[in-house]
Design an enzyme around this catalytic site. Structure first.
Site, short mmCIF file in Angstrom:
data_model
loop_
_atom_site.label_atom_id
_atom_site.label_comp_id
_atom_site.label_asym_id
_atom_site.label_seq_id
_atom_site.Cartn_x
_atom_site.Cartn_y
_atom_site.Cartn_z
N HIS A 69 0.84 -1.21 0.00
CA HIS A 69 0.00 0.00 0.00
C HIS A 69 0.87 1.25 0.00
O HIS A 69 2.09 1.16 0.17
CB HIS A 69 -0.92 -0.01 1.22
CG HIS A 69 -0.17 0.06 2.52
ND1 HIS A 69 -0.09 -0.98 3.40
CD2 HIS A 69 0.56 1.06 3.06
CE1 HIS A 69 0.65 -0.63 4.43
NE2 HIS A 69 1.06 0.61 4.25
N SER A 71 1.19 4.51 2.25
CA SER A 71 0.72 5.13 3.51
C SER A 71 0.43 6.61 3.30
O SER A 71 1.21 7.32 2.65
CB SER A 71 1.79 5.02 4.60
OG SER A 71 2.03 3.69 4.91
N TYR A 151 4.26 13.27 7.47
CA TYR A 151 5.49 14.01 7.19
C TYR A 151 5.17 15.33 6.48
O TYR A 151 4.27 15.37 5.63
CB TYR A 151 6.40 13.19 6.27
CG TYR A 151 6.96 11.95 6.91
CD1 TYR A 151 8.13 11.98 7.66
CD2 TYR A 151 6.33 10.72 6.75
CE1 TYR A 151 8.65 10.83 8.23
CE2 TYR A 151 6.84 9.56 7.32
CZ TYR A 151 8.01 9.64 8.06
OH TYR A 151 8.51 8.51 8.63
N PRO A 154 6.42 14.36 2.56
CA PRO A 154 6.43 12.90 2.49
C PRO A 154 7.02 12.37 1.19
O PRO A 154 6.96 13.03 0.16
CB PRO A 154 4.95 12.52 2.58
CG PRO A 154 4.19 13.75 2.31
CD PRO A 154 5.09 14.93 2.45
N SER A 155 7.60 11.20 1.28
CA SER A 155 8.03 10.49 0.09
C SER A 155 7.03 9.33 -0.02
O SER A 155 7.18 8.31 0.65
CB SER A 155 9.46 9.99 0.27
OG SER A 155 9.74 8.99 -0.67
N PHE A 156 5.99 9.51 -0.84
CA PHE A 156 4.96 8.46 -0.97
C PHE A 156 5.58 7.26 -1.64
O PHE A 156 6.30 7.40 -2.65
CB PHE A 156 3.78 8.97 -1.80
CG PHE A 156 3.09 10.14 -1.17
CD1 PHE A 156 2.33 9.99 -0.03
CD2 PHE A 156 3.21 11.42 -1.72
CE1 PHE A 156 1.70 11.06 0.56
CE2 PHE A 156 2.59 12.51 -1.14
CZ PHE A 156 1.83 12.33 0.01
N HIS A 157 5.32 6.10 -1.12
CA HIS A 157 5.96 4.91 -1.69
C HIS A 157 5.15 3.66 -1.41
O HIS A 157 4.30 3.64 -0.52
CB HIS A 157 7.36 4.75 -1.12
CG HIS A 157 7.36 4.54 0.36
ND1 HIS A 157 7.31 5.59 1.26
CD2 HIS A 157 7.35 3.41 1.10
CE1 HIS A 157 7.30 5.11 2.48
NE2 HIS A 157 7.30 3.79 2.42
N VAL A 158 5.48 2.64 -2.20
CA VAL A 158 4.91 1.32 -2.02
C VAL A 158 6.03 0.45 -1.46
O VAL A 158 6.99 0.15 -2.18
CB VAL A 158 4.46 0.74 -3.39
CG1 VAL A 158 3.86 -0.63 -3.23
CG2 VAL A 158 3.52 1.68 -4.11
P1 AMP Z 1 5.31 2.18 4.94
O1 AMP Z 1 5.59 1.10 3.97
O2 AMP Z 1 4.38 3.22 4.42
O3 AMP Z 1 4.95 1.66 6.30
O4 AMP Z 1 6.66 3.00 5.13
C1 AMP Z 1 7.83 2.38 5.58
C2 AMP Z 1 8.58 3.31 6.48
O5 AMP Z 1 9.11 4.41 5.78
C3 AMP Z 1 7.74 3.91 7.61
O6 AMP Z 1 8.22 3.43 8.84
C4 AMP Z 1 8.00 5.40 7.48
O7 AMP Z 1 8.12 6.00 8.73
C5 AMP Z 1 9.31 5.44 6.71
N1 AMP Z 1 9.66 6.69 6.08
C6 AMP Z 1 10.87 7.23 6.23
N2 AMP Z 1 10.94 8.39 5.59
C7 AMP Z 1 9.75 8.63 5.01
C8 AMP Z 1 9.21 9.69 4.22
N3 AMP Z 1 9.93 10.76 3.88
N4 AMP Z 1 7.94 9.60 3.78
C9 AMP Z 1 7.22 8.51 4.10
N5 AMP Z 1 7.68 7.48 4.86
C10 AMP Z 1 8.93 7.52 5.31
#
Ligand code: AMP
Length: 214
Positions: A69, A71, A151, A154-158
């Site tokens: 997903h 986040s 954040y 934020p750096s949106f990611h999968v």
């Molecule tokens: P998630 O897969 O969304 O749970 O993200 C994995 C981890 O990335 C989480 O523990 C976030 O805290 C971390 N994270 C570190 N830097 C960032 C950022 N700039 N934006 C979003 N998530 C981040």
């Protein structure tokens, strides 16, 4: 449905694949987060197998993420009786948001705040602006409930895979270049890395609520 909201929860590290929880489960408190679902194509698992074997060569043993997903919030704690009003607030904030296309094709390494887990993720490039708009709505709802907002930048990611500890150094540099080459060279990688953000979800404990976009 939320299963037995008042049941005791024990913090069994074994239940979480060796990961450590950063907060304790307490009666009536539900770990909750907001996200966009990513529905992976079958071939994504093949690409992930290749990524895991490259990481292994660099000494990092990755585990496939259980839930794929993007986040849109931190994990926050919602009291059981806040869940419905919080979802209602989210619905109000997102009721005019249109669905949109996202492309996530750039690999990045993420470490959680506690530095207890490292994630290999695909960062969302196309769709970032719309995700920022969704997050500003989600943040308003979080603020109404005095909860931590997401954040600032934020750096949106999968997240595709993870490992225990801070393994950023081992994964970055030459390893990351090699990993990115796997993505770039993978057949149909442009199909595997695009998805529609058409529904926002909020997971509270084991209950998932959906908010469809227009
Ligand atoms: P998630 O897969 O969304 O749970 O993200 C994995 C981890 O990335 C989480 O523990 C976030 O805290 C971390 N994270 C570190 N830097 C960032 C950022 N700039 N934006 C979003 N998530 C981040």
């Amino acid at each position: 449905m939320v299963s037995s909201p008042d049941a005791e929860h024990h913090d069994d590290v074994g239940e979480h694949g060796g990961r450590l929880r950063s907060f304790r489960h307490e009666r009536g408190n539900w770990a909750s987060y907001v996200y966009v679902a990513f529905r992976p194509h079958e071939e994504l698992w093949e690409m992930l197998d290749e990524l895991k074997s490259v990481a292994r060569k660099h000494g990092v043993h990755l585990t496939t993420a259980e839930e794929i997903h993007v986040s849109l919030s931190h994990t926050v704690i919602l009291r059981h009786h806040w869940i419905q009003p919080f979802i209602q607030s989210l619905r109000e904030k997102l009721c005019t948001t249109r669905r949109f296309l996202c492309v996530a094709d750039l690999l990045k390494v993420y470490v959680n705040k506690e530095k207890s887990r490292t994630f290999l993720g695909l960062e969302v490039a196309r769709g970032r602006q719309q995700l920022l708009e969704v997050v500003s709505g989600v943040d308003l709802s979080l603020q109404e409930f005095h909860l931590e907002t997401f954040y600032q930048n934020p750096s949106f990611h999968v997240s595709l895979a993870w490992c225990v500890g801070d393994m950023a150094k081992a994964l970055q540099g030459a390893c990351l270049l090699e990993l990115q080459r796997v993505v770039d060279d993978f057949e149909d990688s442009d199909v595997l890395t695009r998805f529609y953000a058409d529904t926002i979800y909020c997971k509270c404990g084991n209950k998932v609520m959906s908010i469809p976009l227009c």
